[in-house]
Design an enzyme around this catalytic site. Sequence first.
Site, PDB file in Angstrom:
ATOM      1  N   ASP A  83      13.788   2.812  19.174  1.00  0.00           N
ATOM      2  CA  ASP A  83      14.944   2.139  18.583  1.00  0.00           C
ATOM      3  C   ASP A  83      15.751   1.306  19.584  1.00  0.00           C
ATOM      4  O   ASP A  83      15.854   1.645  20.769  1.00  0.00           O
ATOM      5  CB  ASP A  83      15.859   3.205  17.964  1.00  0.00           C
ATOM      6  N   GLU A 135      17.365  -6.886  13.923  1.00  0.00           N
ATOM      7  CA  GLU A 135      18.764  -6.887  13.496  1.00  0.00           C
ATOM      8  C   GLU A 135      19.322  -8.313  13.461  1.00  0.00           C
ATOM      9  O   GLU A 135      19.080  -9.107  14.365  1.00  0.00           O
ATOM     10  CB  GLU A 135      19.598  -6.038  14.450  1.00  0.00           C
ATOM     11  N   HIS A 177      28.526   1.414  14.960  1.00  0.00           N
ATOM     12  CA  HIS A 177      27.956   2.441  15.826  1.00  0.00           C
ATOM     13  C   HIS A 177      29.049   3.323  16.440  1.00  0.00           C
ATOM     14  O   HIS A 177      30.182   2.899  16.630  1.00  0.00           O
ATOM     15  CB  HIS A 177      27.173   1.798  16.975  1.00  0.00           C
ATOM     16  N   HIS A 205      22.566   0.778  10.179  1.00  0.00           N
ATOM     17  CA  HIS A 205      22.905   1.415  11.449  1.00  0.00           C
ATOM     18  C   HIS A 205      24.352   1.908  11.368  1.00  0.00           C
ATOM     19  O   HIS A 205      25.144   1.438  10.573  1.00  0.00           O
ATOM     20  CB  HIS A 205      22.773   0.422  12.598  1.00  0.00           C
ATOM     21  N   GLY A 206      24.705   2.882  12.203  1.00  0.00           N
ATOM     22  CA  GLY A 206      26.077   3.377  12.215  1.00  0.00           C
ATOM     23  C   GLY A 206      26.427   4.223  11.007  1.00  0.00           C
ATOM     24  O   GLY A 206      27.587   4.272  10.580  1.00  0.00           O
ATOM     25  N   ASN A 227      20.137   5.157   9.518  1.00  0.00           N
ATOM     26  CA  ASN A 227      20.149   5.651  10.893  1.00  0.00           C
ATOM     27  C   ASN A 227      21.366   6.541  11.159  1.00  0.00           C
ATOM     28  O   ASN A 227      22.498   6.147  10.878  1.00  0.00           O
ATOM     29  CB  ASN A 227      20.182   4.482  11.877  1.00  0.00           C
TER      30      ASN A 227
END
Length: 278
Positions: A83, A135, A177, A205-206, A227
């Site tokens: 990742d 991303e 994040h 994400h986050g 994630n």
Amino acid sequence: MFSPTREIIADAQRKGVGIGAFNVITVEHAEAIVTGAEAAGCAVILQISENAVRFHHGRLGPIAAAARRVAELAAVPVALHLDHVESDELFDQAAANGFGSVMYDASRLPYADNVRATADAVRRAHAHDLWVESELGEVGGKDGTHAPGARTDPDEASAYVAATGVDALAVAVGSSHAMVTRDARLDHDLIKRLKAAVDVPLVLHGSSGVGDDELHEAVTSGLVKINVGTALNVAFTGAIRRTVEQDATLVDPRKYLRAAREEMATTVSWALRVVTRL
């Protein structure tokens, strides 16, 4: 049982549910993630970040081998994902170390440079049958701050996927994040527009900073790979702190690491039940 990332993702899409992807820092993380997934009866993704590799003296092999073996012995399907890779050298080690997928992160670059670098990475990865995530619209909070203004534009996302050939796209829709509170508000209308604009799975994400109902709605709106990292570290550190504070004479690390592993497993089971709830 070890499974390719693409198969786990495709199965989640067929079922209309999310798939949890959890960050591995130590062997205890990998064991906890699999234990939690087995308790929930769900497939799961173990992911090792470039930051985690840096923590292990820059050596990918040992932690990757440990995570791979934990995956092979699991009672549920488990994938291995590399990742947030910015280093081309590390990226090119993924296939040889047993990974089924890799997230190539060129989001810090200007758009044209991101496209160029990512397209080249995809070509190299696909030659080794690796599934590639990337991303667009940098997700905030990599320095620990909440950046709710970051957003991915659907038209740009469509052009980016077509130009790079990525297999999945991490999008900025309001998460951040490194959040230790769960008050992030996601843009669900944007998630739906992104899903309509691109034909690859969308990644959040986050997710540690997103509440249960908000996270469930995000999956129903179109996000697939979810994630989770910080929530595990909160559980890990909290369990160790409580255990050590209860016994000032404690020196055996197995006693506090066992507590940390159990707390992380509980967190994983919770998260998986949220994202797979129909």
